[in-house]
Each structure stands twice: as structure tokens, then as C-alpha cells.
Design a protein around this motif. Structure first.
Motif, PDB file in Angstrom:
ATOM      1  N   ARG A 175       0.832  -1.213   0.000  1.00 59.60           N
ATOM      2  CA  ARG A 175       0.000   0.000   0.000  1.00 59.60           C
ATOM      3  C   ARG A 175       0.861   1.255   0.000  1.00 59.60           C
ATOM      4  N   GLU A 176       1.882   1.280   0.853  1.00 60.57           N
ATOM      5  CA  GLU A 176       2.704   2.482   1.016  1.00 60.57           C
ATOM      6  C   GLU A 176       3.600   2.760  -0.182  1.00 60.57           C
ATOM      7  N   THR A 177       4.075   1.708  -0.816  1.00 62.18           N
ATOM      8  CA  THR A 177       5.037   1.884  -1.906  1.00 62.18           C
ATOM      9  C   THR A 177       4.404   1.808  -3.284  1.00 62.18           C
ATOM     10  N   GLY A 178       3.202   1.229  -3.359  1.00 62.98           N
ATOM     11  CA  GLY A 178       2.576   1.011  -4.651  1.00 62.98           C
ATOM     12  C   GLY A 178       3.166  -0.166  -5.409  1.00 62.98           C
ATOM     13  N   LEU A 179       4.032  -0.925  -4.768  1.00 65.37           N
ATOM     14  CA  LEU A 179       4.658  -2.103  -5.387  1.00 65.37           C
ATOM     15  C   LEU A 179       3.805  -3.327  -5.091  1.00 65.37           C
ATOM     16  N   LEU A 180       3.140  -3.851  -6.095  1.00 64.70           N
ATOM     17  CA  LEU A 180       2.323  -5.044  -5.910  1.00 64.70           C
ATOM     18  C   LEU A 180       3.169  -6.258  -6.244  1.00 64.70           C
TER      19      LEU A 180
END
Length: 191
Positions: A181-186
Motif C-alpha cells: 500500500r505504502e510503496t505502490g509495489l504489488l
């Protein structure tokens, strides 16, 4: 006889603390210091009481006395660094954490503290080294992994952060989800 008297102080202080009589315990630790000057237990206990009451200046006073009298304890240096970091004195905290890691290389908390301070100082390359050491010593704790992933993102190394998120999904899925969520890295889970 002296050892018995020291134990009496310690047990009375513990009882006072259990009963929530912190001021009385504080006075007893000072009395203990008068009888046993430089006693590590009394100094550390006074520092802890002050720090837990939010009195950092007083805690630092006792911690300085503690490391002056007992300079070879990594744990004492860690506690000193912890309070310095809380006080916002990052350069001094760095030095204290470095001393703690020199004296006690297995002290994972000192490596973690050093990593956090280095992040605050904007020295991400050094923070990676400290946090990797922390995660090696404490592989199942998510805290070092979380900070390490954040540093990799700050260093524009998303694949390294993804590796950590993937790793965390195996044993700390909530922390992994928070990082996503915080990094946008899925990151897809690997089973």
C-alpha cells in the motif's frame, strides 16, 4: 554480607515497581547508589524510570554515568543510543549504536537502531548494511525487513523492495500488505 544487602535493595525496588510506586523506587535506587557507587543496575534502573516518564534529559544523565562507569557493555550503549535517537540527536545516537555493535555484534536491536538513525541522516547505503545485519540476526522480525524495503524504495531499487515484500508474505502478510500500500509495489505471492 554486601551482596546480600545489594540483593535486598534490588528486591525492594522490584516490589515497589510492581506496586506502581515509581517515586519510592527512584528514591531507593538513589539510596542504592549511595551505598554502591556506580552500580550498573541502579544506574540503568534510574535511566529507565526517567526515560519511561518522558524525562529524556534526566535519563541521558544516568545513561552517561552508566557508560562512563561501565563502558564495555553493548546493551548500555544501545540504551544510550535509543534515548539519544528519541531526543533527536542523531549524530550522537549513531556513535552510541556503533559502539554497541562493536561491543556486542550480535545485538540485533543496536543494528536496527543504527539503521534507523542512518536513514534519518540520509545515509541510505550505510543504512542498508546495518539493516541487513539486523535481518540476518533477527530473520523473523518484520521491523528490519520493513525498513530495509523502504530504503530500497528510496534508493530507486524497486526490485529489491519487491523481494523483501515477497519474503514477508511468507510469515508477515500484514506487513507485506502495508508495504504494498505504502510503496505502490504489488507483488504476487509465491507458494
Amino acid at each position: 554480607m554486601e551482596r546480600l544487602r545489594w540483593r535486598g535493595f534490588k528486591w525492594r525496588a522490584m516490589v515497589l515497581l510492581v506496586l506502581g510506586r515509581r517515586d519510592d523506587a527512584h528514591a531507593l535506587f538513589r539510596e542504592m547508589l549511595a551505598e554502591f557507587p556506580g552500580d550498573a543496575y541502579a544506574l540503568a534502573s534510574l535511566a529507565h524510570l526517567e526515560a519511561s516518564a518522558g524525562r529524556r534529559t534526566e535519563a541521558l544523565h544516568w545513561l552517561q554515568a552508566l557508560i562512563e562507569r561501565h563502558p564495555d557493555s553493548g546493551t548500555h550503549w544501545f540504551n544510550y543510543g535509543f534515548v539519544l535517537e528519541e531526543a533527536g540527536d542523531y549524530p550522537a545516537a549513531e556513535q552510541a549504536f556503533r559502539r554497541a555493535t562493536e561491543l556486542s555484534p550480535e545485538l540485533d536491536r543496536a543494528w536496527y537502531g543504527l539503521g534507523l538513525v542512518l536513514i534519518r541522516l540520509g545515509r541510505h547505503d550505510e543504512a542498508v548494511v546495518a539493516l541487513k545485519r539486523n535481518t540476518k540476526l533477527q530473520p523473523m522480525s518484520p521491523y528490519g525487513w520493513y525498513q530495509l524495503a523502504r530504503v530500497h524504495v528510496d534508493r530507486q531499487e524497486p526490485e529489491e523492495a519487491r523481494k523483501i515484500i515477497r519474503h514477508l508474505k511468507r510469515f508477515e502478510p500484514k506487513v507485506a500488505a502495508q508495504l504494498e500500500r505504502e510503496t505502490g509495489l504489488l507483488v504476487e505471492s509465491t507458494s
